[in-house]
Scaffold this motif. Structure first.
Motif: not given
Length: 713
Positions: A480-482, A484, A529-530, A532, A672, A691, A693
């Protein structure tokens, strides 16, 4: 010095010289001759003789080594001619020809060839696609502009050649002088930062004015601008505020235009004063070319009519100036010779029958008042007032130690007086608002210079760098790049940013059990994670107290999310205790493609895009910069205590911003970040949503420490 051959050449060759009056080659040759250039001038062209001089077919045929070659030939021949210049030992190039970076792939390819040639032969180059350069003091007009300006202290730099010619025409009429006048065009070699460095070392340069459309080397621009602006002002007009304007700028210069709000933050941090219009740029040039820089923002307005005084005051307030308070000694002196009916305050209304003597005595008194930093003298045409006599008096008693600006309002009745003012180096403005606006820009420099020289105050923060690094590694290992929300809050906690007890649950039963441990009421949020924006998919439930409410909330969230975002990976729910708070703020960061990470602070919550009460700063952020970041928002008034309301812990908020900045500095892989909202009460803070990223292009890369920042700590 590497730029001396460009701006102070002992010998100049004009490649493309011609006797056709409509050609650029003719214009450059003619301008060099008319400008009074005292060095050796060599035409390079097709004829055996031009302008009564021997004309050379190739630059390599010239007997001496040439300092500067000005190239004005078709674009396709320029790369080859640049090689010839290098082989002939030329030290500097000005490429006036267009048709390079702005003309597509073939043009970009030629740019690369020219750059390689300049590097190989150690030549510095201005252009291509430029007007050229002018050095009035030494008679160098290596441009196709027909006007040679007076010599002065202002250096002017522009990406637009057409704007240069307009400024030159105006300057000649207004008697405004320049130290250097530079059209840099596509700037594939020499850019703004190079010129900042060169001009900073030249005592003849007292200030820089600029028109820019884009910046290529952000780090170098910021570094050199900060060095120059610490001593001398930089005033600039940046085009491309709108998205349409930015697109036009990109097509014009072949460069990345960037986000305009970020440009504002960059200019603020590196000490550049940004103006809003060409008119403002001209007005600032007028003041800087003729007047001293004010030491502060306190302005006195002298007028023979009340209305212009009120209008001037309104404008002064809007540009954050201060209406100077007249000292007791000044009041006593003015009372000694003015009519009993004068205004007895600033603006100083000397009434409609004021003579030249009245104006002059008033100016002489107020300008020595230590509480006054500058004066705007307003004259409206009235039967009892002689615009010419007043103008003559002001000029004859000058120059003044403090800036004196004039506004002779009207047209035909004041025209003769205006000419006297301009010839006497007292800038005149058609309206008093323009005069005050110009003062408003220039008055900012002393404060800017002090800010650039201050020593930043950082915190000795205890951070868990290794723990934060592991969190990032775990997210990456999961593909992942995001982050939780839970992971994001844990990341913030590693940098001392306050979070409170929270728990994860992946079943109804777990949700009930964890909620009872935390203590009700609780808030429940989807953990994915998907996703926002949780509220958009029904992923948030608040004020949950009973077991039944908690179970129902869990089921409702799962149903809603699966319906509205069926592809989302779900890690369960996050439970936190409900807390009361006074305000919602946002702290965020986004990686700008040109300037790297920028930090945002302001009013937060779901209405953040609606109210747009935010301010931007570049890391690193010390306590002083954090204070300015907060003060640049409207919510700062509430945070500091508004109309009798208690103030929040602003010092604590500043520390959070410094700690947030430290996190951004330590991890270039962060793309981000959003803390929205950050709950703010009178004594504490709490991250309510998080959040983060990651930048997939930076994951796993080893880069020098802080290399992702345009300002090095």
């Amino acid at each position: 010095m590497q730029f001396e051959p460009l701006f102070n050449p002992k010998s100049v060759a004009v490649i493309g010289a011609s006797d056709r009056k409509e050609s650029v080659g003719y214009a450059v040759m003619n301008n060099m001759i008319k400008g009074g250039y005292k060095g050796h001038l060599y035409p390079v062209g097709r004829k055996p003789e031009l302008f009564g001089m021997k004309c050379y077919a190739k630059i390599g045929q010239i007997e001496e080594k040439v300092d500067l070659a000005v190239i004005a030939i078709p674009a396709k021949f320029v790369p080859g001619v640049c090689i010839e210049c290098g082989e002939a030992g030329v030290k500097g190039l000005i490429i006036i020809t267009a048709g390079f970076a702005e003309a597509g792939e073939e043009g970009k390819k030629m740019c690369i060839e020219i750059q390689a040639t300049c590097q190989k032969y150690n030549m510095r180059m201005i252009g291509p696609n430029c007007l050229g350069i002018i050095n009035p003091r030494d008679g160098v007009n290596a441009s196709f502009a027909s006007v040679m300006p007076e010599a002065g202290g202002v250096a002017f730099i522009s990406q637009s050649g057409a704007l240069c010619t307009a400024i030159l025409d105006w300057a000649a009429n207004q008697h405004v002088g320049f130290s250097y006048f530079v059209s840099i065009g596509s700037s594939i070699d020499t850019d703004y930062a190079d010129l900042f460095e060169f001009f900073a070392k030249d005592p003849k340069v007292t200030s820089i004015l600029m028109y820019i459309e884009s910046i290529k080397d952000a780090k170098k621009f910021v570094l050199r601008a900060r060095e120059f602006a610490a001593d001398k002002p930089i005033i600039l007009l940046k085009a491309g505020k709108s998205s349409e304007g930015a697109a036009a700028a990109m097509s014009h210069t072949g460069s990345l235009a960037g986000n305009d709000a970020v440009y504002d933050a960059v200019f603020d941090r590196c000490g550049c004063i940004r103006v809003d219009s060409i008119c403002d740029l001209w007005d600032c040039a007028h003041v800087l070319a003729t007047q001293n820089i004010p030491q502060n923002n306190r302005l006195c307005i002298i007028t023979n009519a009340g209305g212009p005084g009120v209008i001037s005051t309104d404008r002064l307030v809007s540009v954050h100036g201060h209406l100077a308070k007249l000292s007791e000694s000044t009041m006593t002196e003015l009372n000694g010779f003015l009519s009993p009916f004068w205004s007895h305050s600033n603006p100083v209304d000397v009434l409609g029958d004021a003579t030249a003597s009245t104006y002059q005595k008033t100016l002489d008194v107020v300008i020595k008042d230590p509480q006054i930093d500058g004066v705007v003298v307003v004259l409206t045409p009235q039967a009892m007032t002689d615009p010419v006599a007043v103008a003559k008096s002001l000029v004859e008693h000058g120059p003044y130690q403090k800036p004196v600006l004039a506004s002779w309002m009207g047209q035909s009745e004041v025209e003769a007086g205006v000419k006297i003012l301009e010839q006497g180096k007292i800038p005149n403005f058609e309206t008093p608002e323009r005069a005050v606006t110009a003062f408003g820009y220039i008055m900012r420099h002393p404060d800017i210079a002090a800010k650039l020289k201050e020593i930043p105050k950082y915190l000795d923060v205890q951070v868990d760098y290794e723990g934060a690094k592991k969190l990032i590694a775990d997210v990456v290992a999961d593909g992942r790049t995001t982050f939780t929300e839970y992971e994001g809050k844990m990341m913030f906690s590693k940098y001392g940013i306050p979070i409170k007890g929270m728990a994860k649950a992946s079943t109804e039963d777990e949700a009930v059990a964890e909620a009872m441990k935390i203590g009700t009421p609780v808030v429940m949020k989807i953990l994915s994670p998907d996703i926002m924006h949780k509220t958009d998919v029904g992923g948030v439930k608040v004020k949950l107290t009973t077991e039944e409410e908690i179970r129902k909330a869990y089921r409702d969230i799962m149903t809603s999310v699966k319906e509205k975002k069926p592809e989302a990976r779900i890690h369960g729910v996050l439970l936190e205790k409900m807390v009361g708070f006074k305000y919602e703020c946002i702290i965020g960061c986004k990686k700008d493609p040109l300037f790297g990470p920028v930090i945002v602070f302001g009013m937060g919550g779901v209405t953040v895009e609606l109210y747009k009460d935010t301010n931007i700063a570049l890391p690193p952020i010390g306590l002083q910069e954090a204070d300015r970041l907060i003060d640049g928002t409207k919510i700062s008034k509430l945070l500091r205590g508004y109309r009798g309301m208690p103030a929040c812990d602003v010092e604590g908020l500043k520390k959070i911003l410094v700690q947030f900045s430290k996190m951004i500095m330590d991890f270039p892989e962060i793309s981000e970040v959003d803390i929205n909202p950050l709950a703010v009460s009178y004594e504490e803070f709490l991250v309510l949503d998080a959040k983060i990223v990651l930048d997939k292009n930076m994951i796993g890369k080893e880069v020098p420490k802080y290399s992702h920042l345009v300002i090095q700590p």
